[in-house]
Design an enzyme around this catalytic site. Structure first.
Site: not given
Ligand SMILES: NC(=O)c1ccc[n+]([C@@H]2O[C@H](COP(=O)([O-])OP(=O)(O)OC[C@H]3O[C@@H](n4cnc5c(N)ncnc54)[C@H](O)[C@@H]3O)[C@@H](O)[C@H]2O)c1
Length: 258
Positions: A73, A165
């Site tokens: 976490d 966010y």
């Molecule tokens: N999807 C998008 O459009 C987008 C755009 C810009 C930035 N991002 C960023 O990219 C990153 C990955 O996002 P994603 O789209 O792959 O999302 P996702 O939800 O597929 O993956 C996020 C992961 O973070 C893990 N997580 C959440 N809380 C946690 C904690 N307390 N400790 C450890 N792990 C934790 C989740 O279990 C999950 O596996 C994030 O930082 C997100 O903000 C995403």
């Protein structure tokens, strides 16, 4: 695993003997990033609250790579310290990708439940800071390494109804600039990637009309695939980016260009 670079030279063994920690790699962008580094021969350590991180380790193993899952976490200091201990086993930690992140219940600030603010800032900002802190501590032993924090277009420009966010991701961007300036002279590069909308489970939960609006705002005309953003992270981690530190690299299909 045999990924190739642009010139066609194999990158398979490029990171042999090195370890990469990727947080939030049970899913989405983190998963794609873990697979990319495993394909380069690194030992990949996945830190996630979600036990599906084990499935990604399995995928890595099936492709001939080496991975480990550490239930983590990122808001918990002891948990992060333990993750980095595993990541740095045999003094091998070379790259951290601080990727774990969550979105918020979008809405008006004056109606916001501050528990949601604390949750998003706790994971997206404090979690990133904790991971950077403990990874940098390991990298300082050797005066070498690369940290990539995952920001967002929403850390660079504003968006209606995105409060916690946007605030967290802007802080991650500027944190990365300051850490880049601080650790550059010490041999460690720190950068951020700021992706546009990526086709991951984070977006899958959104209604189709919201997703259509997102696509319409991307000059490139589509969402990013996770491996397109992982490739940018892979570049920042590599020696090809040896002169890049303290930067926030946009990988946004042109979203912030217009
Ligand atoms: N999807 C998008 O459009 C987008 C755009 C810009 C930035 N991002 C960023 O990219 C990153 C990955 O996002 P994603 O789209 O792959 O999302 P996702 O939800 O597929 O993956 C996020 C992961 O973070 C893990 N997580 C959440 N809380 C946690 C904690 N307390 N400790 C450890 N792990 C934790 C989740 O279990 C999950 O596996 C994030 O930082 C997100 O903000 C995403």
């Amino acid at each position: 695993m045999d990924t190739k670079n642009k010139e066609g030279a194999p990158k398979t063994a490029a990171m042999k003997g090195k370890s990469v920690v990727v947080t939030g790699a049970a899913s989405g962008l983190g998963r794609a990033t873990a697979l990319l580094f495993a394909g380069r021969g690194a030992r990949v350590v996945i830190g996630d609250v979600d036990a599906r991180g084990k499935d990604v380790v399995q995928e890595i193993a099936e492709a001939g790579g080496v991975g480990e899952f550490v239930e983590t976490d990122v808001t918990d200091e002891e948990s992060v310290a333990h993750l980095m201990d595993i990541g740095d086993r045999d003094d091998t930690l070379d790259v951290l990708v601080a990727n774990a992140g969550v979105s918020e219940a979008k809405g008006l600030l004056h109606e916001m439940d501050m528990k949601d603010w604390d949750r998003v800032l706790g994971i997206d900002l404090r979690g990133t800071v904790l991971c950077d802190k403990y990874a940098l501590g390991k990298m300082m032993k050797r005066g070498h390494g690369s940290v990539i924090n995952v920001s967002s277009i929403l850390g660079v420009v504003g968006q209606a109804n995105s409060t916690a966010y946007s605030a967290a991701k802007a802080a991650v961007a500027n944190l990365s600039r300051s850490l880049g300036a601080t650790y550059g002279p010490l041999g460690i590069r720190v950068n951020a990637v700021a992706p546009g909308y990526i086709n991951t489970p984070l977006l899958a939960s959104l209604p189709e009309d919201v997703r259509s609006v997102m696509v319409s705002r991307e000059p490139i005309g589509r969402l990013a695939q996770p491996d397109e953003i992982a490739a940018v992270i892979g570049f920042l981690a590599s020696d090809d980016a040896s002169y890049v530190t303290g930067s926030v690299l946009m990988a946004d299909g042109g979203y912030t260009a217009v």
